[in-house]
Scaffold this active site. Structure first.
Site, PDB file in Angstrom:
ATOM      1  CB  SER A  71      -0.940   0.004   1.207  1.00 41.07           C
ATOM      2  OG  SER A  71      -0.208  -0.115   2.413  1.00 41.07           O
ATOM      3  CG  ASP A 366      -2.792   5.364   8.045  1.00 41.06           C
ATOM      4  OD1 ASP A 366      -1.568   5.094   8.097  1.00 41.06           O
ATOM      5  OD2 ASP A 366      -3.573   4.774   7.282  1.00 41.06           O
ATOM      6  CG  HIS A 369      -0.421   3.779   4.848  1.00 38.34           C
ATOM      7  ND1 HIS A 369      -1.120   3.201   5.877  1.00 38.34           N
ATOM      8  CD2 HIS A 369      -0.206   2.806   3.925  1.00 38.34           C
ATOM      9  CE1 HIS A 369      -1.336   1.926   5.588  1.00 38.34           C
ATOM     10  NE2 HIS A 369      -0.787   1.663   4.408  1.00 38.34           N
TER      11      HIS A 369
END
Length: 655
Positions: A71, A366, A369
Site C-alpha cells: 500500500s 495515518d 502510511h
C-alpha cells in the site's frame, strides 16, 4: 591571456623602435611543472572535487528496474499521495497490492491478501513485508513466523539478484493417489494455508487405525505463463512433534514428511524414523517450513499416515541476469508490532543493499502510511545514479569521495581519497615557460622554445594493467615536435610508475589471500585494501596525467604565440623587420600610431577569441556491476586547446 609589447632601447636611430612580445609574470602567479613544458598560472583547481553520497536508494538505469511493494507504493489508494512513500513516477515502476506481501502470496494464510507478484528488471527494489509481521497474528500451527520470514526473504533476495524475471507460481500440478481430503485446523481460522495444503486420510474403524503411508507428486514447471523458470523457491513444510507419544496417540509409527527428487534423493523434510524428537513437553505440533531452491521437474512427497503437507506454490526465477537488489526496511508506525526480518535477510545476502530508517515510522495519511523520512530515502528512485551502494548513491562524475563507500556497490563508484592528495591543475590566466627539448628546431622563429609533447589533442587510456596506450596528434607540421628520445623517456617513466603501483596492489592481495577462506573479516579487509590500492594507483596516475596536461597546454600556448608572431610579421610586410623571435624593428616616421595599431593591435579587435575554460574530462570506468573490488579501471583524459589564447596586446614605447 594578457601579454604586452615592450619597446627596448639601444637603437642608433631615434625614429626606429623595437617592439617585442613579452610575458608578464609577478608574485601572484604559481609555477606548474609538466612533462616537457611548464606554466605560470593565476589560479589552480583540483582535478576533481570530493563527492558525498546521498542517503537512500537510487537506480543506475530508469528503464531497467522494477519494484515489488504494497500500500505504501499504491498509486490507486484514495489517500495518494499522502499515503505513499514514493512519488507517482516511482509508483508506476512497482508491482503491488495494498495489504499484500511476497510471503503472504507464497503461503496464502486465510483471510489475507493474495496477489500474483511477477515482473522483470535488472535491478529489483523490494519495499514490502510489513503485512506479515507479529501484528498480523498469523497462527496456523505456528505463532512466531519471523525466522521463516527471514529465511524466505533471504532466498528471494539471493535468487532475484541472479535473475531478470521472477514470478509467483500459484498453482503447481500435483497427483495424490490416496483418498485424502483437504484439511482444516481450528487454530488457522478453521481453514488452512493455501501453501502447503493440508490433506488428511479418512480412516474407517474396521481398517488399520493408522492408515497408509501417503505418496504424492508435484511438478515444478519450466515456464509459467510468459515467465521462464530455471529455478524455483519451494517451501518444504512439516510438523515438529516434541515426542513420539504426542504423534503416536493411535499407536502408529514415527512421523515423517520427506520430499524426493526424480532420482530418489531426499531434498527436504523431516524423518523422525532417523531424527530425534525435540524432547519438549508440548502436546501440539509446530509447523516448520524450510526454503528449498529446486530445478524444474517432478518431485515426490512421502509422509506418515493421516497427514500430508503438499507444496502448492513456488516462486520461479529465470536466472538469466545478475543485478542489484535493494531491500527497504518495512515496519509499522506506533501501536503495531513489527519484525526486522527484511533487515536481517538483506544484510546476510551478498549484493543486497538495505535502506533503513533512523527514526520511528510516522505516517501522514495515518500512523502507517506516508513517512517523510522514508520519502526522502526513496526520492533517489526518481533519478539515475552513476553509483549505488550501501552508503548511498552518487550521480556526480568525480572518481573520489571522502569516505569509503560500503559494499555492495554497483556502477561507477568513487574511491576514498583525501582532498589534499588530489593533484591540482593550473587555471585562470596561463603563461607558458620555455621548453626543455632543444633537439627540435622547427619552426626556427619559435618564441619560447620546443616542449617534449606535441600540439593538439592528448588521449591517455589507463586500463587494469596500467597505461594502455597514447594517441598523440599534431595540429599541423609546424605546430611543434617531439623527439623520439624524449617520447621514449616519458613512456619509460610512466611505465615504471605503473609497475610500482601494480606491485603495491599485488603485495596487498598476497597478504590476505591465505586468510580469505577462513575469515569473513579478511574478505572485508581485502576489499578495503584493494579499494585503497586502486585509489592510490588512480591518484598516482592522475599525477602523471596532470604533468602531461601541463606540458601539453604549455606547448599549445607557445604555438599560439608563435602563430601570433607570424601573423604580425605578415601584417607588417616591409613596415617592420623581425630581428629575433617575437621582436620587430619599425620606423616610427613611416609607420605612425594607426599603422602600429593595425599591425600589432589588429585595429583594437580581438583576432582570436579568448581561450575558454580548460576543457578536461576524466571518466572513471569500472565493471557496471561489481561487489567488492572492480574488474577493470579506465581513465580517459581529453584536452582541447584553443588555436590562439591572446585576449589583448598593450604597446609600451620608449625613445
Amino acid at each position: 591571456m594578457f601579454f604586452s609589447l615592450l619597446l627596448v632601447l639601444g637603437l642608433t636611430e631615434a625614429e626606429k623602435i623595437k617592439i617585442c612580445l613579452q610575458k608578464q609574470v609577478n608574485s601572484s602567479f604559481s609555477l606548474h611543472n609538466g612533462f616537457g613544458g611548464n606554466l605560470y598560472a593565476t589560479e589552480e583547481k583540483r582535478m576533481f572535487e570530493l563527492v558525498k553520497p546521498k542517503a537512500g536508494a537510487s537506480v543506475l538505469n530508469q528503464s531497467t528496474w522494477i519494484g515489488f511493494g504494497d500500500s505504501r507504493t499504491d498509486k490507486s489508494n484514495s489517500a495518494f499521495p499522502r499515503s505513499a512513500d514514493v512519488s507517482a513516477k516511482t509508483a508506476d515502476k512497482f508491482r503491488f497490492l495494498s495489504g499484500g506481501s511476497l510471503m503472504l502470496s507464497m503461503f496464502g494464510p486465510p483471510g489475507k491478501v493474495d496477489y500474483l507478484y511477477q515482473g522483470c528488471g535488472k535491478h529489483k527494489v523490494f519495499y514490502e513485508g510489513v503485512n506479515w509481521s507479529p501484528h498480523a497474528a498469523i497462527n496456523c500451527y505456528r505463532k512466531n513466523w519471523t525466522d521463516i520470514k527471514l529465511n524466505f526473504q533471504k532466498n528471494i533476495y539471493e535468487l532475484a539478484s541472479q535473475s531478470h524475471c521472477m514470478s509467483l507460481v500459484n498453482a503447481l500440478d500435483k497427483t495424490i493417489p490416496l483418498q485424502v481430503t483437504a484439511g482444516t485446523a481450528g487454530n488457522c481460522n478453521n481453514s488452512f494455508l493455501k501453501n502447503p495444503a493440508l490433506y488428511t486420510q479418512e480412516v474407517k474403524p474396521s481398517e488399520n487405525k493408522c492408515g497408509k503411508e501417503n505418496l504424492a507428486f508435484f511438478t515444478l514447471p519450466t515456464q509459467f505463463g510468459t515467465y521462464e523458470c530455471k529455478l524455483h523457491l519451494v517451501a518444504s513444510c512439516y510438523f515438529i512433534y516434541d515426542s513420539k507419544e504426542v504423534y503416536n496417540k493411535r499407536g502408529c509409527d514415527n512421523y515423517f514428511q520427506v520430499i524426493y527428487d526424480s532420482f530418489g534423493k531426499v531434498v527436504g523434510g523431516l524423518d523422525n524414523r532417523v531424527s530425534p524428537y525435540t524432547g519438549n513437553s508440548g502436546d501440539t505440533p509446530t509447523m516448520q517450513c524450510d526454503m528449498l531452491q529446486l530445478k524444474p521437474g517432478r518431485y515426490s512427497v512421502r509422509s506418515s499416515p493421516r497427514f500430508l503437507l503438499m507444496p502448492e506454490r513456488s516462486y520461479c526465477f529465470d536466472m538469466k541476469e545478475k543485478g542489484p537488489v535493494t531491500a527497504v526496511q518495512s515496519i509499522w508506525g506506533k501501536g503495531r508490532e513489527s519484525d526486522y526480518a527484511v533487515d536481517q535477510a538483506c544484510l546476510s545476502t551478498p549484493g543486497c543493499m538495505l535502506i533503513q530508517k533512523q527514526k520511528p515510522y510516522i505516517g501522514e495519511a495515518d500512523d502507517h502510511h506516508g513517512d517523510q523520512e522514508m520519502r526522502e530515502l526513496l526520492s533517489g528512485l526518481d533519478y539515475e545514479a552513476r553509483c549505488i551502494s550501501q552508503s548511498g548513491w552518487v550521480n556526480e562524475t568525480s572518481p573520489f569521495t571522502e569516505k569509503y563507500l560500503l559494499p555492495p556497490k554497483f556502477g561507477r563508484c568513487p574511491l576514498a581519497a583525501k582532498e589534499e592528495s588530489i593533484p591540482k591543475i593550473p587555471d585562470g590566466l596561463l603563461i607558458p615557460t620555455s621548453g626543455t627539448d632543444t633537439t627540435v628546431t622547427k619552426p626556427k622563429s619559435r618564441i619560447f622554445g620546443i616542449d617534449d609533447l606535441i600540439i593538439g589533442v592528448l588521449f591517455v587510456a589507463i586500463v587494469e594493467t596500467g597505461i594502455g596506450g597514447y594517441l598523440l596528434g599534431s595540429r599541423k607540421e609546424s605546430g611543434g615536435g617531439v623527439t623520439k628520445e624524449s617520447a621514449e623517456k616519458g613512456f619509460e617513466k610512466i611505465g615504471n610508475d605503473i609497475q610500482i603501483l601494480k606491485s603495491s596492489i599485488n603485495i596487498a592481495i598476497e597478504k590476505l589471500n591465505d586468510r580469505i577462506s577462513h575469515d569473513e573479516q579478511a574478505i572485508r579487509d581485502l576489499t578495503l585494501e584493494i579499494e585503497n590500492a586502486r585509489s592510490e594507483a588512480l591518484l598516482g596516475e592522475l599525477g602523471i596525467i596532470r604533468a602531461l596536461l601541463v606540458g601539453n597546454i604549455s606547448i599549445g600556448l607557445q604555438e599560439s604565440l608563435w602563430e601570433l608572431a607570424s601573423e604580425i610579421t605578415n601584417r607588417a610586410g616591409d613596415l617592420a623587420v623581425e630581428v629575433s623571435p617575437g621582436c620587430w624593428i619599425i620606423d616610427n616616421n613611416i609607420c605612425d600610431q594607426s599603422c602600429q595599431n593595425f599591425i600589432f593591435k589588429f585595429n583594437e579587435t580581438a583576432p582570436v577569441p579568448t581561450i575558454p575554460p580548460l576543457d578536461t574530462k576524466i571518466d572513471l570506468q569500472s565493471d557496471p556491476f561489481y561487489w567488492g573490488s572492480s574488474l577493470g579501471l579506465a581513465i580517459t583524459a581529453t584536452i582541447s586547446l584553443a588555436a590562439l589564447v591572446i585576449s589583448g596586446i598593450a604597446i609600451c614605447r620608449t625613445k
